[in-house]
Design a protein around this motif. Sequence first.
Motif, mmCIF file in Angstrom:
data_model
loop_
_atom_site.group_PDB
_atom_site.id
_atom_site.type_symbol
_atom_site.label_atom_id
_atom_site.label_comp_id
_atom_site.label_asym_id
_atom_site.label_seq_id
_atom_site.Cartn_x
_atom_site.Cartn_y
_atom_site.Cartn_z
ATOM 1 N N THR A 1 0.838 -1.205 0.000
ATOM 2 C CA THR A 1 0.000 0.000 0.000
ATOM 3 C C THR A 1 0.872 1.253 0.000
ATOM 4 O O THR A 1 1.951 1.277 0.592
ATOM 5 C CB THR A 1 -0.903 0.011 1.246
ATOM 6 O OG1 THR A 1 -1.743 -1.131 1.200
ATOM 7 C CG2 THR A 1 -1.772 1.254 1.287
ATOM 8 N N ASP A 2 0.392 2.288 -0.692
ATOM 9 C CA ASP A 2 1.050 3.604 -0.747
ATOM 10 C C ASP A 2 2.364 3.603 -1.514
ATOM 11 O O ASP A 2 3.248 4.428 -1.239
ATOM 12 C CB ASP A 2 1.289 4.166 0.659
ATOM 13 C CG ASP A 2 -0.001 4.623 1.326
ATOM 14 O OD1 ASP A 2 -0.996 4.818 0.610
ATOM 15 O OD2 ASP A 2 -0.018 4.757 2.558
ATOM 16 N N MET A 3 2.507 2.710 -2.464
ATOM 17 C CA MET A 3 3.636 2.789 -3.392
ATOM 18 C C MET A 3 3.206 3.576 -4.630
ATOM 19 O O MET A 3 2.047 3.510 -5.058
ATOM 20 C CB MET A 3 4.103 1.396 -3.813
ATOM 21 C CG MET A 3 4.907 0.663 -2.775
ATOM 22 S SD MET A 3 5.553 -0.900 -3.447
ATOM 23 C CE MET A 3 6.512 -1.489 -2.058
ATOM 24 N N ALA A 4 4.139 4.329 -5.207
ATOM 25 C CA ALA A 4 3.863 5.115 -6.408
ATOM 26 C C ALA A 4 3.807 4.214 -7.642
ATOM 27 O O ALA A 4 4.566 3.259 -7.756
ATOM 28 C CB ALA A 4 4.941 6.176 -6.586
ATOM 29 N N VAL A 5 2.907 4.551 -8.554
ATOM 30 C CA VAL A 5 2.787 3.811 -9.810
ATOM 31 C C VAL A 5 2.974 4.791 -10.963
ATOM 32 O O VAL A 5 2.298 5.827 -11.031
ATOM 33 C CB VAL A 5 1.415 3.115 -9.927
ATOM 34 C CG1 VAL A 5 1.330 2.308 -11.223
ATOM 35 C CG2 VAL A 5 1.164 2.210 -8.721
ATOM 36 N N ILE A 6 3.895 4.467 -11.863
ATOM 37 C CA ILE A 6 4.161 5.326 -13.012
ATOM 38 C C ILE A 6 4.234 4.471 -14.276
ATOM 39 O O ILE A 6 4.292 3.248 -14.213
ATOM 40 C CB ILE A 6 5.489 6.108 -12.852
ATOM 41 C CG1 ILE A 6 6.681 5.140 -12.894
ATOM 42 C CG2 ILE A 6 5.491 6.924 -11.567
ATOM 43 C CD1 ILE A 6 8.035 5.837 -12.960
ATOM 44 N N GLY A 59 4.929 8.932 -17.264
ATOM 45 C CA GLY A 59 4.711 9.730 -16.074
ATOM 46 C C GLY A 59 3.794 9.082 -15.058
ATOM 47 O O GLY A 59 3.604 7.866 -15.037
ATOM 48 N N VAL A 60 3.197 9.919 -14.197
ATOM 49 C CA VAL A 60 2.411 9.467 -13.041
ATOM 50 C C VAL A 60 1.153 8.719 -13.479
ATOM 51 O O VAL A 60 0.446 9.150 -14.384
ATOM 52 C CB VAL A 60 2.027 10.672 -12.169
ATOM 53 C CG1 VAL A 60 1.062 10.254 -11.062
ATOM 54 C CG2 VAL A 60 3.281 11.298 -11.559
ATOM 55 N N PHE A 74 5.939 9.636 -4.094
ATOM 56 C CA PHE A 74 6.611 9.784 -5.387
ATOM 57 C C PHE A 74 7.975 10.435 -5.235
ATOM 58 O O PHE A 74 8.131 11.382 -4.449
ATOM 59 C CB PHE A 74 5.770 10.646 -6.335
ATOM 60 C CG PHE A 74 4.563 9.957 -6.889
ATOM 61 C CD1 PHE A 74 4.640 9.218 -8.067
ATOM 62 C CD2 PHE A 74 3.350 10.036 -6.243
ATOM 63 C CE1 PHE A 74 3.527 8.578 -8.572
ATOM 64 C CE2 PHE A 74 2.230 9.396 -6.739
ATOM 65 C CZ PHE A 74 2.314 8.666 -7.921
ATOM 66 N N PRO A 75 8.956 9.968 -5.980
ATOM 67 C CA PRO A 75 10.207 10.718 -6.073
ATOM 68 C C PRO A 75 9.933 12.085 -6.698
ATOM 69 O O PRO A 75 8.961 12.254 -7.436
ATOM 70 C CB PRO A 75 11.074 9.859 -7.011
ATOM 71 C CG PRO A 75 10.451 8.507 -6.991
ATOM 72 C CD PRO A 75 8.990 8.725 -6.776
ATOM 73 N N GLU A 76 10.739 13.045 -6.405
ATOM 74 C CA GLU A 76 10.572 14.373 -6.989
ATOM 75 C C GLU A 76 10.877 14.330 -8.492
ATOM 76 O O GLU A 76 11.717 13.567 -8.957
ATOM 77 C CB GLU A 76 11.514 15.360 -6.297
ATOM 78 C CG GLU A 76 11.313 16.804 -6.710
ATOM 79 C CD GLU A 76 12.261 17.745 -5.982
ATOM 80 O OE1 GLU A 76 12.098 18.975 -6.133
ATOM 81 O OE2 GLU A 76 13.161 17.251 -5.259
ATOM 82 N N ASN A 77 10.165 15.171 -9.247
ATOM 83 C CA ASN A 77 10.416 15.396 -10.682
ATOM 84 C C ASN A 77 9.931 14.284 -11.610
ATOM 85 O O ASN A 77 10.430 14.161 -12.723
ATOM 86 C CB ASN A 77 11.906 15.657 -10.942
ATOM 87 C CG ASN A 77 12.379 16.971 -10.342
ATOM 88 O OD1 ASN A 77 11.648 17.962 -10.361
ATOM 89 N ND2 ASN A 77 13.572 16.971 -9.782
ATOM 90 N N ILE A 78 8.973 13.480 -11.171
ATOM 91 C CA ILE A 78 8.330 12.548 -12.094
ATOM 92 C C ILE A 78 7.371 13.349 -12.973
ATOM 93 O O ILE A 78 6.519 14.087 -12.468
ATOM 94 C CB ILE A 78 7.539 11.454 -11.340
ATOM 95 C CG1 ILE A 78 8.467 10.656 -10.425
ATOM 96 C CG2 ILE A 78 6.832 10.526 -12.318
ATOM 97 C CD1 ILE A 78 9.504 9.856 -11.145
ATOM 98 N N PRO A 79 7.439 13.236 -14.297
ATOM 99 C CA PRO A 79 6.568 14.029 -15.176
ATOM 100 C C PRO A 79 5.087 13.748 -14.954
ATOM 101 O O PRO A 79 4.684 12.608 -14.707
ATOM 102 C CB PRO A 79 6.997 13.590 -16.577
ATOM 103 C CG PRO A 79 8.371 13.052 -16.422
ATOM 104 C CD PRO A 79 8.399 12.420 -15.068
ATOM 105 N N ILE A 92 6.233 0.253 -10.332
ATOM 106 C CA ILE A 92 5.850 0.595 -8.972
ATOM 107 C C ILE A 92 7.110 0.981 -8.205
ATOM 108 O O ILE A 92 8.084 0.227 -8.166
ATOM 109 C CB ILE A 92 5.138 -0.588 -8.285
ATOM 110 C CG1 ILE A 92 3.863 -0.948 -9.049
ATOM 111 C CG2 ILE A 92 4.792 -0.241 -6.853
ATOM 112 C CD1 ILE A 92 4.046 -1.984 -10.120
ATOM 113 N N ILE A 93 7.083 2.162 -7.604
ATOM 114 C CA ILE A 93 8.266 2.699 -6.924
ATOM 115 C C ILE A 93 8.094 2.594 -5.419
ATOM 116 O O ILE A 93 7.136 3.120 -4.853
ATOM 117 C CB ILE A 93 8.505 4.171 -7.304
ATOM 118 C CG1 ILE A 93 8.587 4.314 -8.831
ATOM 119 C CG2 ILE A 93 9.780 4.690 -6.651
ATOM 120 C CD1 ILE A 93 8.606 5.746 -9.296
ATOM 121 N N GLU A 94 9.021 1.929 -4.783
ATOM 122 C CA GLU A 94 9.027 1.802 -3.328
ATOM 123 C C GLU A 94 10.065 2.756 -2.744
ATOM 124 O O GLU A 94 11.258 2.655 -3.043
ATOM 125 C CB GLU A 94 9.367 0.363 -2.933
ATOM 126 C CG GLU A 94 9.463 0.147 -1.436
ATOM 127 C CD GLU A 94 9.876 -1.272 -1.075
ATOM 128 O OE1 GLU A 94 10.057 -1.542 0.133
ATOM 129 O OE2 GLU A 94 10.033 -2.107 -1.993
#
Length: 277
Positions: free
Chosen positions: A133-138, A142-143, A216-221, A255-257
């Motif tokens: 849960t709460d992992m970023a998906v790109i 981009g997002v 999210f990491p910074e600067n993902i389009p 998916i970014i952890e």
Amino acid sequence: MQQILNFLIKNSYKLLFLLLLGISLTLTIKSHSYHRSQYINSSNAVSGYTYNQINSVKEYFGLRQKNEDLARENARLKEILFNKKDTILEGKIVVPDILSDFKVHQAKVIKNSYSKQENFLTLDRGSLAGLKTDMAVISDKGVVGIIEKTTKNFATVISILHTKNPLNGKIKNSNHFGSLTWDGKNAGYVQLIDVPKLATLKKGDTIVTGAQSYIFPENIPVGKIDRIFIEKATNKFVINVRLFNDMTSLGYVYIIENKKKREKEILEAATEKDPTK
């Protein structure tokens, strides 16, 4: 056996004709170089065409495996990039500065909604593959959203096209930030709100994820500025952002952890509760 003999007797003339025809063709080909070369060329053409068709069928059925292999390799490369101090071209993923903060997983979208007010996606990977849960998906562009729930083999994702799922975003060239929201109207656009009037911006500027996000990491389009308004009630900008992603057509995603997410949350929560403040 009797049926075979009856067949041979009944069709003896036809079989004899075919036998003699075959013998004559064989003798002709062997005794004349021109006919022999034509026969060989024709045989090669037929066999070459047959092998080509067989190979095409094999390649077609192997596409799924190839796509999965490519997505897995892309995930590995993105993990390297996310953990390296660098930047790449506009419209591509911009790499964060912190070393070894991020781990990247790969999955495929198997269900996608985009016409509701609160849209979700389903992925073909779950907790067994390391998703939480709460992992970023790109995607490559981009997002996409944030993981909401997981089972052993599947995960659901809150789409960026969700009226109750604000994300931290900023204007790439000025670093002024706001909240990325969706007004529920057009699947190709989101809105960046609460941007102060002091911000320098123009149509065509790139919007990316901000540094305030835990996920999210910074600067993902995210997308490009399409229209700019002033909200009278707050006297702040409301920006219509055209998404880089086609949210109606998503395949493989990443998916970014954030390995230090929890540490940051605990520190900031403790700071806000500090009685000496």
